[in-house]
Every structure is written in C-alpha cells, then in structure tokens.
Design an enzyme around this catalytic site. Sequence first.
Site, PDB file in Angstrom:
ATOM      1  N   SER A 166       0.882  -1.179   0.000  1.00 52.23           N
ATOM      2  CA  SER A 166       0.000   0.000   0.000  1.00 52.23           C
ATOM      3  C   SER A 166       0.908   1.214   0.000  1.00 52.23           C
ATOM      4  O   SER A 166       2.088   1.122   0.400  1.00 52.23           O
ATOM      5  CB  SER A 166      -0.848  -0.010   1.276  1.00 52.23           C
ATOM      6  OG  SER A 166      -1.474   1.241   1.476  1.00 52.23           O
ATOM      7  N   TYR A 210      -1.779   0.109  10.750  1.00 53.36           N
ATOM      8  CA  TYR A 210      -1.800  -0.324   9.344  1.00 53.36           C
ATOM      9  C   TYR A 210      -0.501   0.085   8.649  1.00 53.36           C
ATOM     10  O   TYR A 210       0.106  -0.718   7.931  1.00 53.36           O
ATOM     11  CB  TYR A 210      -3.019   0.282   8.648  1.00 53.36           C
ATOM     12  CG  TYR A 210      -3.192  -0.136   7.207  1.00 53.36           C
ATOM     13  CD1 TYR A 210      -3.352  -1.470   6.856  1.00 53.36           C
ATOM     14  CD2 TYR A 210      -3.203   0.813   6.192  1.00 53.36           C
ATOM     15  CE1 TYR A 210      -3.519  -1.850   5.527  1.00 53.36           C
ATOM     16  CE2 TYR A 210      -3.385   0.448   4.862  1.00 53.36           C
ATOM     17  CZ  TYR A 210      -3.535  -0.889   4.536  1.00 53.36           C
ATOM     18  OH  TYR A 210      -3.699  -1.266   3.227  1.00 53.36           O
TER      19      TYR A 210
END
Length: 247
Positions: A131, A144
């Site tokens: 990501s 995250y």
Amino acid sequence: MKRTAVVTGASSGIGEATARRLAAEGYDVVAGARRRDRLDELAAETPGIRAVTLDVTSQESVDALAASLDRCDVLVNNAGGALGLEPVAGGRLDDWQRMYDTNVLGSLRLTQALLPKLVDSGDGVLVMLTSTAGLVSYEGGGGYCAAKHAQTSMTETLRLELVGQPVRVVEIAPGMVKSEGFAVTRFRGDEAAAAKVYEGVPDPLSADDVADAIAWCVTRPAHVNVDRLVIRPRAQAAQHKVHRVSG
Ligand code: 8X3
C-alpha cells in the site's frame, strides 16, 4: 502444462478482481480465502478458477494449500487489510496484532510455503500487495502503516535474498482504491464512515485497476522485474493531497 497462480484474499475486492483477471490471462487460478461461499460463486462463474478455503493466519491451512498444489508459478499475497483509524495513543492492541498477523505473517507463511514451487517453476513471480501506507505514515494509520511498512521491508529483503534465482519479486503499492470491504472493515462495519473516505473524490481506483497493474507486471518477460509499482487515482497526488468536489 498451464501456469498456476495462487491468489490470497480472493473472495472480494482486489483479490477477487486479480483472480478473475489472471484466469482471463490463461492461468489456472487457485483462489484462497476464508469465505468459501463467495469463492464457490466466483469459481462457478469463472472458468479456470479453483476455490480453496484458506486462512493465512493458520500455518496448518497454508501448509494444506501448499501440499495440494502440483506447481505454483505466481503467488499474489493480497490477504490483509486495515482495522481502525485510532491515533497511536488509543490504538487497540488486538487490531495491531491482527493487522500484523494477516498482512505480514500471512504473507510470510504463504511465501515460505510456496517459494520452493516458485523456484521450481523456472520463472516464478511473487507479488506483494502492500500500500502507499507502506511508504508513508499518516495520522490514524499507525497500526496499518506499521504493518504495511513491515511488508514492504520484507519484500525488499526477499528480492535481495533471491537474486540469481528464477523468481521475480514485485511490490504493488496502491493508494486510494474504492474496493468492496476495505474501508467498511477498517471502520468496523460503519458504512457511512467508510463512504466518507471516498466522498467527493471524482474517480478512486477500482479493484480492476489494481488487478490490471498486477497482470501487467506478472506477464512481462521473465527477465523484467517491476520492483515496485505505486498506483493512485489521478485525484490523489500524495497521501494527504486528495482532490474532492463538493455537492
Ligand atoms: C490503502 C491506502 O491510504 O487507506 O492501502 O492507507 S490507505
């Protein structure tokens, strides 16, 4: 013999789109996820896809998948996701643990289990879905971002360690993707909060956009390694720089 691609987290979103796309490219696709009913539907409507129940947090489950495969040419480590948007000071330990276990250790389990088959294929491709959160940090992203940074680092390390072997290591780092489930999971089922993430953004990426990028990387000639592909919508110039229109 047809080339085999294993896609984790294939019951929805980027994983599902990638499974469909690689099947269309002619791969035998092994689609793994916990939600077997959704996988069965996917396999029923898409020739070339085989459904396998897979929990990437279970070594037993990963080993069973590996043992069931004659070969593996492509591994797409897609399973994972985000939980919560609390600041670090208020982050929940169980969320952080879960994110590390799925994104990082899940990818590690699959990689360790399937690497011998990727090498044996003579032209293996290992794709890590990280990501942009693996490249920068943002407020509320603590757990995250930490997990995705770890996954990015693991990917870089693996590429160094495998040099000279017939395996490419490709990192796909998407920015804003409006995919089924991602934001809803992050907000613990709060659909309204999830919808706000994309509010006013003219065209977030779709799961198909990312699957297209994955397919492009995987189908390059064997000597071409796309190290990292960062993909964002035109409306997102950087993590915090998102164009939104009102009304
Ligand atoms: C998803 C991108 O910006 O929500 O991996 O972290 S972001």
